[in-house]
Design an enzyme around this catalytic site. Sequence first.
Site, PDB file in Angstrom:
ATOM      1  N   GLU A   1      -9.404   3.395   2.221  1.00 14.41           N
ATOM      2  CA  GLU A   1      -8.870   3.601   0.875  1.00 14.41           C
ATOM      3  C   GLU A   1      -7.759   2.470   0.386  1.00 14.41           C
ATOM      4  O   GLU A   1      -7.673   2.232  -0.675  1.00 14.41           O
ATOM      5  CB  GLU A   1      -8.244   4.758   0.667  1.00 14.41           C
TER       6      GLU A   1
ATOM      7  N   LYS B   1       1.030  -1.343   0.201  1.00 11.89           N
ATOM      8  CA  LYS B   1       0.065   0.136  -0.240  1.00 11.89           C
ATOM      9  C   LYS B   1       0.809   1.177  -0.020  1.00 11.89           C
ATOM     10  O   LYS B   1       1.849   1.383   0.730  1.00 11.89           O
ATOM     11  CB  LYS B   1      -0.957   0.054   1.055  1.00 11.89           C
TER      12      LYS B   1
ATOM     13  N   ARG C   1      -7.498  -0.659   0.838  1.00 10.47           N
ATOM     14  CA  ARG C   1      -7.959  -1.938   0.151  1.00 10.47           C
ATOM     15  C   ARG C   1      -8.590  -1.647  -1.309  1.00 10.47           C
ATOM     16  O   ARG C   1      -8.619  -2.576  -1.967  1.00 10.47           O
ATOM     17  CB  ARG C   1      -9.164  -2.616   1.121  1.00 10.47           C
TER      18      ARG C   1
ATOM     19  N   ASP D   1      -3.184  10.482   4.192  1.00 11.54           N
ATOM     20  CA  ASP D   1      -4.304  10.032   4.061  1.00 11.54           C
ATOM     21  C   ASP D   1      -5.287  10.849   5.015  1.00 11.54           C
ATOM     22  O   ASP D   1      -5.126  10.842   6.163  1.00 11.54           O
ATOM     23  CB  ASP D   1      -4.280   8.461   4.565  1.00 11.54           C
TER      24      ASP D   1
ATOM     25  N   ASP E   1       1.542   6.146   6.042  1.00 16.30           N
ATOM     26  CA  ASP E   1       0.398   5.642   5.440  1.00 16.30           C
ATOM     27  C   ASP E   1       0.840   4.634   4.392  1.00 16.30           C
ATOM     28  O   ASP E   1       0.337   3.757   3.904  1.00 16.30           O
ATOM     29  CB  ASP E   1      -0.725   6.252   5.193  1.00 16.30           C
TER      30      ASP E   1
ATOM     31  N   ASP F   1     -12.195   6.495   3.877  1.00 18.32           N
ATOM     32  CA  ASP F   1     -11.140   6.422   4.718  1.00 18.32           C
ATOM     33  C   ASP F   1     -10.720   4.712   4.582  1.00 18.32           C
ATOM     34  O   ASP F   1      -9.620   4.582   5.371  1.00 18.32           O
ATOM     35  CB  ASP F   1     -11.310   6.827   6.039  1.00 18.32           C
TER      36      ASP F   1
ATOM     37  N   LYS G   1     -10.787  12.106   8.809  1.00 17.28           N
ATOM     38  CA  LYS G   1     -10.086  11.546   9.933  1.00 17.28           C
ATOM     39  C   LYS G   1     -10.312  12.659  10.972  1.00 17.28           C
ATOM     40  O   LYS G   1     -10.213  13.850  10.574  1.00 17.28           O
ATOM     41  CB  LYS G   1      -8.725  11.342   9.744  1.00 17.28           C
TER      42      LYS G   1
END
Length: 492
Positions: free
Chosen positions: A345, A261, A347, A266, A284, A343, A273
């Site tokens: 994101e 990833k 996956r 993010d 992230d 959020d 968030k």
Amino acid sequence: MARFPLPAVPSPLLDVEVADVPRRGVPRAVLVPVREEGGDEPELVEGVRPPAKAGDVRSVPDAGTAPRWLVGVGTGAPEHYRGAGAALIRAANDYVAAEAEAGARPSKVVQIELGEQVRGEDVAELALGLLLGGYRYRVSADAAKPAVRTVRLCTPFERAVPAYEQAVARVRELAAASTLARDLANAPSNIKDPAWLADTAERLADGVSGLKVTVRDERWLTEQGFGGVIAVGGGSASPPRLIELSYRPRVASKHLLLVGKGITFDTGGLSIKPADGMHLMRTDMAGGGAVIAAMRAIAALRLGVRVTALVPAAENHVSGSSYRPGDVVRHYGGKTTEVGNTDAEGRMVLADALAYGIRRFDPDAVVDVATLTGATKVALGLRTGGLYASDDELAHRVVAAGERTGEAWWRMPLLDAHVDAIRGELADVKQAPSGPGGVTAALFLREFTAGLPWAHLDIAGPARSEKNYAEVVPGGTGFAARTLIELAASYS
């Protein structure tokens, strides 16, 4: 966007030498094992009591002919030697910095007396702690503090020097991978956008024999139907990238696909968030950073396994072009996802990369790595990675690779009782269903693995630290990079 210089990527590593003859006048450390129960009380060294536990470092003032540091190695377990090396290099760096600030010219070389009880595997763990324990990442106009540059490991056995040198050389590649993964995670996101990450991966591959990097831009991603990557990256002024790394040795019977990833920042998107903690979201992309770093080491070590790696890189931002809860996204290969939470994101981008990598490269096994769910972080804490796997042998290989490199994994259940939760109403699958968050996230990703042996490594907890422990320092930890290298080595 204005750019300014960052620290060198990768950060330089400490020099670790092996010798059988100590140098005169160089500050030295002595390794102290734990006292056996019922044994004699240890003698004081210049009035200082030797340490009683692993990782405890005692400084000897006005050492003279005595050692400058006494370093506890506990019972001699691998983690004890690793922790001892890390604690010693931090203490030695503090000493050098304090001496320099006082106007002295301290030696930047330290030597460690290994003692007759130290084995080759102990030397490797000690060196790993030394190489990683003094890591620093700071963007500053000030010069870096003076620090130790070289550590000499002094063995009483001349015949052991070549074997110890070989062990240190291999550990150096593992440490270099962890260091690089830390650098990538720590880089601030006003510099580290998807294009920067891709350009850095290309630069890092230069000069590494057998490692090839191909970067795909947003136009290619759109044309190829990477709907998840395009959706997540659509809210940012910095367009997404797909970073493809390939290592193909001449002789290899197995082919491993790694997917990391690469969310370079993010915000959570429209499902934004909380402000507290959002600044930490520069890490992230720690999964992608671990994959890039591992690929560099796999090629440098010339492992006898073919490895392909994909890092879907994007920024998840808030704007008029952000993707929305309720959207239906079509991934590479055609499967559709009903978005429930922007959020979630990670996956979304991993789904595209998994589907593409499996169809394009036909690997024997697949491993993805991601800072994916707070649920797994809550379940396992900050020092253990979550392992979800569809294949027992692959799961065993991951756990064993982690044990050999000092990274802990705990296998989590892939509960088929929750499969129905990810079935979509408007689309094939739901992105963020109710239920146990770590399990349902893994079940979602499994939908894109075509039945191949697959493992999902959730590193939301151990990818970042707020304090020193063992060889780990605050910031990005580089967690998973060493495991991926050892996993690849197990297929050689």
